[in-house]
Each structure stands twice: as C-alpha cells, then as structure tokens.
Design a protein around this motif. Structure first.
Motif, short mmCIF file in Angstrom:
data_model
loop_
_atom_site.label_atom_id
_atom_site.label_comp_id
_atom_site.label_asym_id
_atom_site.label_seq_id
_atom_site.Cartn_x
_atom_site.Cartn_y
_atom_site.Cartn_z
N THR A 95 -3.51 -3.00 5.24
CA THR A 95 -3.28 -2.65 3.87
C THR A 95 -4.30 -1.70 3.30
OG1 THR A 95 -1.58 -4.32 3.71
CG2 THR A 95 -2.00 -3.27 1.61
N GLY A 96 -4.26 -0.56 3.66
CA GLY A 96 -5.42 0.31 3.46
C GLY A 96 -5.67 0.44 2.01
N MET A 97 -4.91 0.54 1.03
CA MET A 97 -5.23 0.81 -0.42
C MET A 97 -5.75 -0.52 -1.10
SD MET A 97 -2.41 3.49 -2.02
CE MET A 97 -3.42 3.83 -3.41
N GLN A 98 -5.63 -1.59 -0.69
CA GLN A 98 -6.22 -2.97 -0.85
C GLN A 98 -7.49 -3.44 -0.29
OE1 GLN A 98 -3.62 -6.33 -1.82
NE2 GLN A 98 -1.93 -4.83 -2.08
N GLY A 99 -7.70 -2.68 0.82
CA GLY A 99 -8.92 -2.87 1.65
C GLY A 99 -8.76 -4.29 2.33
N VAL A 100 -7.51 -4.62 2.80
CA VAL A 100 -7.48 -5.82 3.66
C VAL A 100 -6.57 -5.52 4.81
CG1 VAL A 100 -7.66 -7.28 1.77
CG2 VAL A 100 -5.28 -6.55 2.37
N SER A 125 -15.10 1.91 -0.03
CA SER A 125 -16.17 3.08 -0.51
C SER A 125 -15.62 4.07 -1.58
CB SER A 125 -16.34 3.94 0.75
OG SER A 125 -17.32 3.23 1.69
N THR A 126 -14.35 4.09 -1.58
CA THR A 126 -13.86 5.04 -2.60
C THR A 126 -12.59 4.58 -2.83
OG1 THR A 126 -13.06 6.75 -0.77
CG2 THR A 126 -14.90 7.40 -2.11
N ALA A 127 -11.51 4.73 -2.05
CA ALA A 127 -10.02 4.47 -2.43
C ALA A 127 -9.26 3.38 -1.35
CB ALA A 127 -9.16 5.83 -2.53
N TYR A 128 -9.58 3.67 0.02
CA TYR A 128 -8.82 2.79 1.01
C TYR A 128 -9.52 2.85 2.41
CZ TYR A 128 -7.25 7.80 1.57
OH TYR A 128 -7.16 9.27 1.85
N ILE A 129 -8.99 2.05 3.19
CA ILE A 129 -9.26 2.09 4.50
C ILE A 129 -8.30 2.72 5.26
CG2 ILE A 129 -9.55 0.71 6.66
CD1 ILE A 129 -10.90 -1.26 4.82
N TYR A 130 -8.03 3.87 6.10
CA TYR A 130 -7.12 4.58 6.56
C TYR A 130 -6.36 3.77 7.62
CZ TYR A 130 -4.13 8.44 8.10
OH TYR A 130 -3.01 8.97 8.33
N GLN A 146 -7.27 -13.05 7.92
CA GLN A 146 -7.03 -11.89 7.04
C GLN A 146 -8.52 -11.61 6.69
OE1 GLN A 146 -5.38 -11.75 2.95
NE2 GLN A 146 -4.24 -10.46 3.71
N TYR A 147 -8.66 -10.27 6.47
CA TYR A 147 -10.18 -9.63 6.13
C TYR A 147 -10.33 -8.82 5.03
CZ TYR A 147 -10.56 -11.40 11.03
OH TYR A 147 -10.19 -11.96 12.30
N LYS A 148 -11.26 -8.80 4.24
CA LYS A 148 -11.46 -7.88 3.20
C LYS A 148 -12.55 -7.17 3.39
CE LYS A 148 -10.74 -7.63 -1.96
NZ LYS A 148 -9.71 -6.59 -1.76
N MET A 149 -12.48 -5.78 3.17
CA MET A 149 -13.78 -4.94 3.09
C MET A 149 -13.79 -4.06 1.65
SD MET A 149 -14.64 -2.05 6.11
CE MET A 149 -16.36 -1.62 6.28
N GLY A 150 -15.02 -4.14 1.42
CA GLY A 150 -15.30 -3.36 0.22
C GLY A 150 -15.14 -1.99 0.20
N SER A 167 0.81 -1.29 -0.13
CA SER A 167 -0.07 0.08 -0.08
C SER A 167 0.94 1.21 -0.09
CB SER A 167 -0.90 0.20 1.29
OG SER A 167 -1.79 1.05 1.07
N PRO A 168 0.86 1.92 -1.19
CA PRO A 168 2.00 3.19 -1.18
C PRO A 168 1.60 4.18 -0.14
CG PRO A 168 0.86 2.84 -3.16
CD PRO A 168 0.31 1.71 -2.55
#
Length: 566
Positions: free
Chosen positions: A524-529, A548-553, A542-546, A506-507
């Motif tokens: 890993t915010g930009m992959q939503g995991v 909303s826009t670009a990332y999970i902070y 490991q969990y993956k979340m859809g 995640s850059p």
C-alpha cells in the motif's frame, strides 16, 4: 538559529551533490572496468584457499552492504553462509559460487515455468522448488566466487562460511567485518506492525523484498529487506526508480537506474551493460523481457508537440542498445485521446509542464502468444494488444465500459460474469498461467486502488462503479483498496472475479504479488506499508517504512535463485 539552519542546509546540499556525483561515476563503463581490474589484481596477488579467503566490501559500488568472496578448494564443494550481528536475526543463504551453477539453476527455473505453465514471472517459492531439482554436482565447484548479502551497517558482523564437498565433508571458516555505513537514510530494521509467525517465516524463506521506488528529493535507492524486516541490500540508482527486476538467460539482472538508463548487472554486482535511451524517449512505470532477451518498456516520447505522456511502448535491444518505437497509443486510440482534456503531469519528469496524461499506462505484461496486457490508470482499463512487437492491434478491454462511451473500442470489452464492481486506477496487474486451465484461459491479479478519478476526464462520474472511492487521501477512513484476481476466458469472451480482499487504501501507486499458493504480498504505497496476506485476506505479516517523500511505488519479493542464491 536561522544562520545555523542555513549552514546545516548548505552542508546537506553539498553532501547530496557529492553522493550524486559518486553514483553517476559508478554508472559508467570506465568505473566498472577500473574496479574490476583492481579487484582482479588484489585477488590474484596471492593463492586464495580456505585459509586465505579474499573478501572486498561492495567492489563495484552497486550494493553498499554486500561482500565479495573468492577462494578455491581441492574438492568440488558448495558454500552456504550465515551473517550474524548482535541484536539482529541471523541471515542464512546458499551461495551461487560459479557461473555454471548459476546457469543450471536459471535453466531449471525456466524449465519449471514452461513445463507447469504456472506463471510469467516465477515467485520466490516457485524458484526455490525449481532450484531444488538441480543436482549437487552441478552446484559444486572448486573455484568459489560470490557475493555475501546482508551485512548489518556500522556494527560487527560475523560471517560463517560452511563449505561442503561432494563426499559430505564440511569445513567452516569465520570472517569478521564491520558493516559499512548506509549511503541513504533508510531504516536498518523496519517497524513490524504485524510480526510473521514461524510458519510464515518458513514459507517466505530467504527471499528478499525489493523496495522499488521510495522516491527521494536527494539520492534514490532500491533496497532489499528480509522477512524479519532487516536490510540486506542497498542499491543506489541514478535517480527516479527501478520498477522491477528482470533476469535474462545470460545471467544478468536488468533494471532501470533512471528515466533514461537500463542496466544489466551480473551476480557479483558488476554493471556489464549500461544502456542510455537517447534524447527521444524516457521510460516510466514498467518493462518486461521478451523471448529474445530484449526489453519492452512503457515510455514517453519527448519529441511530441502535443506533450502527450506515458502513452508509448518501446523496444530496447539489450545487445546493441538500439531503441525503437513499437506502439503509439495516441494513434491506436486517436478518437478517445482527442475527447480528453489536455491536462496532467509527468511524474517521471517533475520539471515538465503542460503535459497531456490522457491514458497513463502503469504496467505491461508480455504474454505467451506475442501479445501484451497493459494497465491504463487514467481509464481504469486493462487493455490487451495483439502482436505487440509486430503490427499491434487491439484485442480486448476489461473495465467499466461507460468510460469509453461513443468510442468504437467499446465493442471490444469482455463480458463481466458475476456481481462485482470494476477496478479503479488499478496497478501491478500480473498475468498468471495455470496448467489446470484450458487454452485461452488464465488469471490476472492486481492491486485495485479502488479510486475513481481522471484529471483528463473531469466530468466522468466514477461512482457508476459499485463500491469505488473518490477520496484523494490515503488516510480516508471510509476507503479501502483490494487485492483482486480475475479468471479471463478468451474463448467465451468473459472475465470473472475469483478472489478479492480488502487492504489499506492507496489511491495511487502500489503493487501485488502472489508469493505462493496461499500467501500474497501487497504494497500500500501511499501509506508506506506492505503486508503478507493469506488467500482469505488474513494479515500474516506487515512492515512499515519511513517515506522519503510521498510513497513506495512497488514491493516485490524475489528468490534470486541462480543469481545470488543456489
């Protein structure tokens, strides 16, 4: 078809506007007092015993799937609850049923931290260990007032209360509720790309993952998910995001509800304090509680003529709401600032133009000696400042020295011991004290994005850092980020890498947290995991979340001991 699309878009826009207006109302003192008066009137209209328990879903509008519970018992008792719904794992917790019990647990947690010297912010595991030392007499009460977390939305929930008096006698009561509809569009259960085994589930306990900043163009939320990936809380915020949760000695949980709003919530969900920052500053990315219970926050000064952003530190008095400037890094590092290109954005103010994001702080940690350690993304540097609330001065820096070529500050860099590349755009740095270390020694761990780039330093060659990536896409197959941990020795003026392992790339953004002595949570915010790793880097869950826009902070796990749980 086009007409139908336009109608659907218009309906969605009106729904979002209504929801925004609803949440804006929730975040007012008048609304909180009105709901408090209504709750008290309904609750006290009848005698509330184990045979006439009072409940109310989400009484203060601050946690969609929570349920307020109130009743009395003849004997002092403790209360645990289990939330059950077909198709979902049970969720069990022991409730904090009185302010006295909450205070006893928080005192135990604070005492544990000061005695062991293990960490600035106790992990869920450490909170659990500290809470186990609190005697049952301090936890038991005859009046029981608490929140049940975790009703599953839009299905039948069976809530079983187990009431245990100090003689060991138990009474059970069952309450049935249909869970309310979520306000947002998040998943009720996250995809588990790696499911935790029984040992990992036990180690994770009933602590909750707080999803901080799945930013949306519509309504924004903070979410709680359990170790099975099931939603157990939906906390609406005004806009932007919450960056972390802070717990003070008065029983309040503090978090940001917008770029201009800090709130203090009590254990029942009521917003007891609502502080507006005024028209000069907006907060961004991180904040901490000082020893007096006031908030020290990263900020942007909106009144600056040069449009510099994300380079200030402010203090917010949580009693009076007064906001004061502690440090302008543009003054501390004036020469370096002047050497950078005037470019950048301010993601906390997406309408802003012509911004100068020359240093971009993303984390602040207050240290025991009155200093602060900050993470500067734009320079890939960690910076320690002495006397942050008095007369701030530069203490040291950690990172790639050549970024600061020609600057007086270059002499302040600690010496690297060992053969390892420095960080690139690191996030979520955490200072961790350890009683086994000498005075002047401590650990710092982080999410190392391992990304070399600075908009305001377009000519700098980041590949001087061994192993760094310059790929802007999180999907780059040849790039990875890392969980990294340093031992800092201020006496020797050195830092040494003591732990590292690769994690998905995640850059930008992302977070890391040590959950216990062998488990680490990495977002890993930009992959939503986000995943749980052991100290060797083996993925345990490991969990993956859809998105909303670009990332999970950020994603942090909280034990909520002395707040929601005993």
């Amino acid at each position: 078809m086009v007409s139908n699309d336009n109608v659907s878009a218009a309906i969605k826009e009106r729904r979002v506007e209504r929801l925004n207006a609803q949440i804006e109302s929730v975040y007012t003192t008048d609304y909180q007092q009105m709901m408090d008066d209504q709750l008290t009137s309904e609750r006290d209209a009848k005698e509330r015993t184990v045979d006439n328990i009072y409940t109310k879903i989400n009484p203060y509008g601050t946690n969609t799937t929570s349920m307020y519970v109130y009743f009395t018992t003849d004997k002092a008792s403790t209360v645990s609850y289990t939330v059950s719904a077909d198709g979902y794992p049970d969720y069990t917790a022991t409730a904090v049923t009185s302010d006295e019990a909450a205070s006893a647990i928080r005192s135990a947690v604070d005492s544990y931290t000061s005695t062991t010297g293990d960490t600035i912010t106790p992990s869920a595991a450490e909170e659990t260990e500290a809470a186990s030392d609190v005697s049952e007499d301090k936890l038991a009460s005859t009046t029981h007032e608490f929140l049940v977390l975790g009703l599953i939305p839009q299905v039948k929930n069976t809530i079983t209360l187990t009431i245990t008096d100090t003689d060991g006698q138990t009474t059970t009561r069952t309450i049935t509720k249909t869970g309310p509809k979520l306000l947002g569009a998040e998943e009720t259960r996250l995809e588990q790309t790696v499911s935790p085994d029984d040992d990992t589930l036990t180690a994770l306990g009933n602590g909750l993952y707080a999803i901080l900043g799945n930013d949306s163009n519509e309504q924004d939320f903070m979410y709680y998910y359990d170790a099975n990936g099931v939603i157990r809380g939906e906390v609406p915020v005004l806009y932007y995001r919450s960056h972390r949760l802070l717990f003070d000695s008065n029983g309040l949980m503090w978090f940001s509800a917008s770029t201009k709003t800090f709130v203090g919530m009590n254990r029942l969900g009521k917003l007891v304090k609502i502080i507006d920052l005024g028209d000069r500053f907006i907060l961004h990315h991180d904040y901490a509680l000082d020893s007096d219970g006031n908030i020290v926050s990263l900020a942007t000064d909106l009144k600056r003529e040069d449009h510099a952003v994300q380079d200030q530190v402010i203090k917010v008095d949580t009693s009076t709401g007064k906001v004061s400037l502690l440090l302008d890094f543009g003054e501390l590092f004036a020469k370096y600032k002047a050497s950078t290109d005037h470019s950048g954005i301010d993601e906390s103010d997406p309408t802003a133009t012509n911004r100068w994001d020359w240093i971009h702080f993303n984390t602040i940690q207050l240290m025991d000696d009155g200093s602060a350690l900050l993470s500067a993304r734009e320079t890939s540097t960690m910076i320690k400042v002495n006397d942050i609330e008095g007369t701030p001065t530069l203490d040291y820096m950690i990172g790639e020295k050549s970024v600061w070529d020609g600057m007086d500050e270059q002499s302040s860099f600690l010496t690297k011991v060992g053969d390892f590349g420095d960080t690139g755009g690191q996030h979520s740095i955490t200072v961790q004290y350890d009683s086994s270390l000498e005075d002047g020694q401590y650990y710092v761990y982080m999410f190392d994005n391992n990304f070399g780039y600075a908009m305001t330093r377009p000519d700098f060659d980041w590949t001087v850092i061994d192993g760094i990536s310059t790929a802007q896409s999180s999907k780059d197959e040849n790039s990875n980020s890392q969980f990294r941990k340093y031992l800092v020795d201020e006496n020797a003026g050195t830092y040494t890498e003591v732990q590292s392992f690769d994690v998905p790339y995640s850059p930008y953004v992302s977070s890391a947290e040590e959950i216990n002595s062998d488990l680490n949570l990495v977002d890993t915010g930009m992959q939503g995991v986000f995943g749980v790793y052991d100290d060797s880097g083996n993925l345990k869950a490991q969990y993956k979340m859809g998105l909303s826009t670009a990332y999970i902070y950020r994603v942090y796990q909280y034990g909520f001991r002395g707040f929601y749980f005993a």
